[in-house]
Design an enzyme around this catalytic site. Sequence first.
Site: not given
Lengths: 431, 431
Positions: A74-75
């Site tokens: 996600e990051h």
Amino acid sequence: MKYETTILRDERTGDTCTCIQHPSGLEIRVMEQPGFSTAHAMFGTKYGSIHTRFRLEGDADYTEVPAGIAHFLEHKLFENEDCDVFSLFNQVGASANAYTSFDRTVYLFSCSKNFDCSLEILLDFVQKPYFTEATVAKEQGIIAQEIKMYLDDPGDRLFFQLLRGLYHNHPVHLDVAGSVESIAQITPELLYACYRTFYNLNNMVLCCTGNITAEQVLAVADRMLKDAPAQKLEAVFLPEPETVVRPYASAKMAVGKTMFMIGFKSQPESGLEEMRAALTAMLTFSVIAGSASPLYQKLMAENLINDTFNTDYFSGDGFFCMLAGGESDDPQAVLDALLAEIESAKVNGLDAALFDTLKRAAYGEALTANNAPEGAVSTLVDSYMTGGISPFARIQVLSEVTLADAQRCLCERFRADRVCLSVIEPAAPQA
Amino acid sequence: MSQLRPSVPLSDSITYTEIYDEKFKTCALYFRFFVKRTPQTAAVNALMIDLLTNCSADYPTLAALTLKKQSLYGASLHSIRGNTGDVQELTIAANWIDDRFALEGESVTDAMAALMLGCILRPNAQNNAFDAAAFRFCKQNLLDTIDCEINQKRSYAMLRAAGIAFEGEPAACPPYGTRESAEQITAESAFAAWETMLKTAPLEIVAVLPSEKPKLLQMLSDAFSSLQRDPVPVMFESASPCKASPSVIEEPMPVTQCKLVLALKTADAPHEAMQMLNLLLGGTTGSLLFANVREKLSLCYYCASRYQRSKHTLIIDCGVRTDKLCEAKEAILDQCKALREGGFTDAMMEEAILFYEHSLASASDAQSGLAAWVFQQKQTDRNLTMEESIALLRTVTREQIIAAANAMQLDTVYTLLATKSEDENGEEASE
């Protein structure tokens, strides 16, 4: 383009939701809310921290990945080959973010203008992964600080300590962000493998709410979505015993007062049955221990709880538990009193009048879940993730729950031999 | 579209403002009392406002009051204890479903207005003292709240930094007062605080409603017009003087991540210039702190700034590992230096304004946001519309931002120093 479209309507509020099966494979859910100033979008995949072991059809073996990789991914998706995605949203005045939980990863933005541009950015960057050794190494520093922040959060520690006390094998007991050690094992190749497996549009949903139209969303979707071949995905969990790991777990931290959380482990459900089980169990627990209950008054009078005491449920793919927690000088006494009350209600029956009043309250709360676009977009995502049910199912399900259901739920889901008490005690003051 | 009606005076320094917006399904009503923030009164006021939402003469126990709220479709009623600079804000807030959704055609609005007025004007008290049981519960809640301020390390560090930055000023007083002052509170002194509040505190009442409710104004008017009042005005803005040399304080704690807080002050920089400066420095994901300290240097998961208009003070905070503390502080001060030297573009300024525009649009989509806007305008005595506020921000020039950056002086550096290694977090025990 041809779409399969269904219009769902909540007769009580007049809210409607347009559900579209896009030819690309993506499900799109739109709730038009023309009176509002903002629009919200969430682009989510059924991929969270619990998906640590999986394979696609045709794969000989299961792939096992380090804890925290969904969150790491996600990051990393926020970094394009040529720029930082946040800057693209900032340029059009949209506010972007993302989150990873146990069973999902969701990318989101809200805006009050330039919705089409913002949606283009969202659909573009989530479909365009870019991972290198260098960018992975850079992110490890940031995420290590996020992990440490959570290590110092007593509420977070209390909860995960409870999950480790309840679940033997199910990966729900793993920290969502993993550990500093587990994220050190993450490589670009692993990230790509997870991406290819879980970020297939057939495993994803796009939800939009606020001052937009379904046509507007579809126009952007048609331009931006890349067709994805349907693939059979198998995420597996090791068999989970019905018993708990341990009945008690504790740790010491820098807190002002002892914190506790009680968990009752029970049979997981899915889809509409998960919602029915959760709503029934919440009503049941509120009759037993909610702030209008005799037990709450007793615990309050005996100074065993304060106003932080509350009840909740926690459920998903392969796990279901009821929670009660707060602050107390004697958590064991709270648990003992709770178990005694539960056993008494199993024999003598639940308070029918209180059950009816709480059901009425639950109706009011369900009615206002979509009061604004920010809440509504989460409702749409939740309903998709809960087996693709209607976002308006809650009120209907609630209306069907009976006192007999609650009584049965009490016997099945609140067992004294399926309970764990998690405690965080104050550490000795710093010398 | 929201319609803000002109405020109506109900009594001396008691004003009622209504906002209509048919997009909402619920009604929201806020009573906010403003009192001077002092070490002697902060705790007793915090306890007293909590007591008013626990029971009343009409509903003499928490159970009775909770049951009534539940029967009103789960209406919420709670107290909010806040501060703006040297002023303590004591709020009673409620939210309930609009009458059109009531199952039996009853008026939930009339019932909730009556319930709230009963809580505020007719508490459960005898012989100039609050009910003993309710008082004991709320006092314990307050003591626990004060003890547990330490639990959330980020907010605790901010609190400690404010105590140092505003030393000798009312704003240094902890939000719930000190434990010592809380221990001294009696049912009588809390009752006296209630009497004082009703007599002297300026009161702003704000309702955000989906449609006109003429009876509500009548009920409020009837309730407050006969009150004996002797209002004591409060000062929402009071610039905090900057210390001759910065206070540098380190406090060790057994945690894994350090928290670094910097307070910078300015005597006379225009607020709008400071507002823009804050957005550019650390108010958004496009800010200098986010882009450099987090993304480029990977030092922190969060590094952000906020501007406290009431004290003319900018607060910057981050979470960082112990061996990177100095590097993080230097990196933060480098970004301040960059601002002083004009190291920002017109595009960044435009993005900052877009961000502000969107944050106001978001506020207008929530009843709490609309009410907060009204309260803020009352405090600044400007009564601007949101559009006027955006236009005002647009008038800020880059020269004004540079001047504001040069006017800022470092006042306080507070560090919550981590003394725990990560390995020490696994201290779970079981029975």
